[in-house]
Design an enzyme around this catalytic site. Structure first.
Site, PDB file in Angstrom:
ATOM      1  N   GLU A 116       5.067  11.388  -1.059  1.00 46.51           N
ATOM      2  CA  GLU A 116       5.970  10.556  -0.241  1.00 46.51           C
ATOM      3  C   GLU A 116       6.816   9.585  -1.055  1.00 46.51           C
ATOM      4  OE1 GLU A 116       4.159  10.472   4.201  1.00 46.51           O
ATOM      5  OE2 GLU A 116       3.437   8.906   2.873  1.00 46.51           O
ATOM      6  N   GLU A 145       0.876  -1.175   0.000  1.00 48.53           N
ATOM      7  CA  GLU A 145       0.000   0.000   0.000  1.00 48.53           C
ATOM      8  C   GLU A 145       0.910   1.220   0.000  1.00 48.53           C
ATOM      9  OE1 GLU A 145      -1.278   3.236   0.889  1.00 48.53           O
ATOM     10  OE2 GLU A 145      -1.505   2.537   2.945  1.00 48.53           O
TER      11      GLU A 145
END
Length: 261
Positions: free
Chosen positions: A25, A16
């Site tokens: 990110e 994930e």
């Protein structure tokens, strides 16, 4: 991930890795490292594909509560605070949940990712041009970004990667005048599961990412909104995203730059 040692290749990688507006990110880079080091030939990565979308939006309630409030603060005109209020409220991307009623146009496909072939270098900077027409007369308050990911073993073709969902499932998508794909209804494969963070779908913790503009633009129905967006990894921190948005409509051109920290 770069420090892990495994003595044998693997059949499946599940991660994930999705951040806000998919790429925040930069966690997919670690999955790519794992894929190149350990995934068997013909192995499966889940999710297998991802698509990032963007669309112009209207959001008068949000603008009113953040900006118009200062025009009359309990009977006092504090309009002098407006420039600072706009900067504080809209300088950085906002993670919020909107609905399909906020979306002004068909969505633009910003980036399609095949997790079995994408490279780290490919994700360092993503640019897309867009040209879309407003479906209604409204105030343009900004641009929303969201994504969907699919879980399936088969490679996705260019004809079926436009979108799993649409603002109105009874309509079909189209190709923009600049050749950029706009989102359309895609036939579901019985072997493919799709997770969507689109405004018309059930809310998720990713919500949508809103790039608000400082001064709303009034657009008419069928008025063209065009421009380009570039998302690039920050040199300050590769997990941050630099956002360069250029947009134009009604003969006026603007630039919005921000950093998603």
């Amino acid at each position: 991930m770069q420090e892990v040692e495994i003595d044998e290749e693997v059949d499946v990688i599940i991660s994930e890795w999705m951040g806000y507006m998919l790429l925040y990110e930069s966690m997919l880079s670690s999955v790519i490292v794992a894929r190149d080091r350990w995934l068997k030939s013909g192995g499966l990565i889940l999710p297998s594909h991802a698509t990032l979308y963007m669309a112009p939006v209207t959001h008068p309630e949000r603008y009113s509560e953040s900006i118009d409030f200062w025009r009359n603060v309990y009977g006092i005109d504090m309009s002098a605070m407006l420039p600072l209020a706009k900067q504080c409220a809209f300088e950085e991307p906002c993670i919020e949940t909107i609905t399909a009623e906020n979306v002004l146009t068909w969505a633009i496909v910003i980036k399609q990712i095949d997790c079995s072939t994408v490279t780290v270098q490919e994700l360092e900077s993503v640019t897309a041009n867009f040209s879309v027409s407003s479906m209604m007369k409204a105030s343009l308050h900004g641009f929303a970004l969201w994504f969907d990911v699919s879980f399936g073993g088969n490679a996705t073709t260019s004809s079926d990667t436009q979108s799993e969902s649409s603002i109105d499932s009874s309509l079909s998508g189209d190709i923009g005048g600049n050749g950029v794909h706009q989102r359309k209804k895609r036939a579901k494969s019985p072997s493919t599961l799709v997770l969507s963070t689109a405004p018309e779908e059930a809310p998720t913790h990713w919500a949508q990412t809103l790039l608000y503009i400082y001064d709303p633009l009034e657009v008419k129905q069928d008025q063209v909104i065009e421009g380009s967006i570039t998302l690039s990894q920050s040199r300050e921190n590769p997990r941050f995203l630099n956002i360069h948005l250029e947009y134009a409509s009604g003969g006026r051109c603007f630039v919005k730059e921000s950093i998603m920290r």
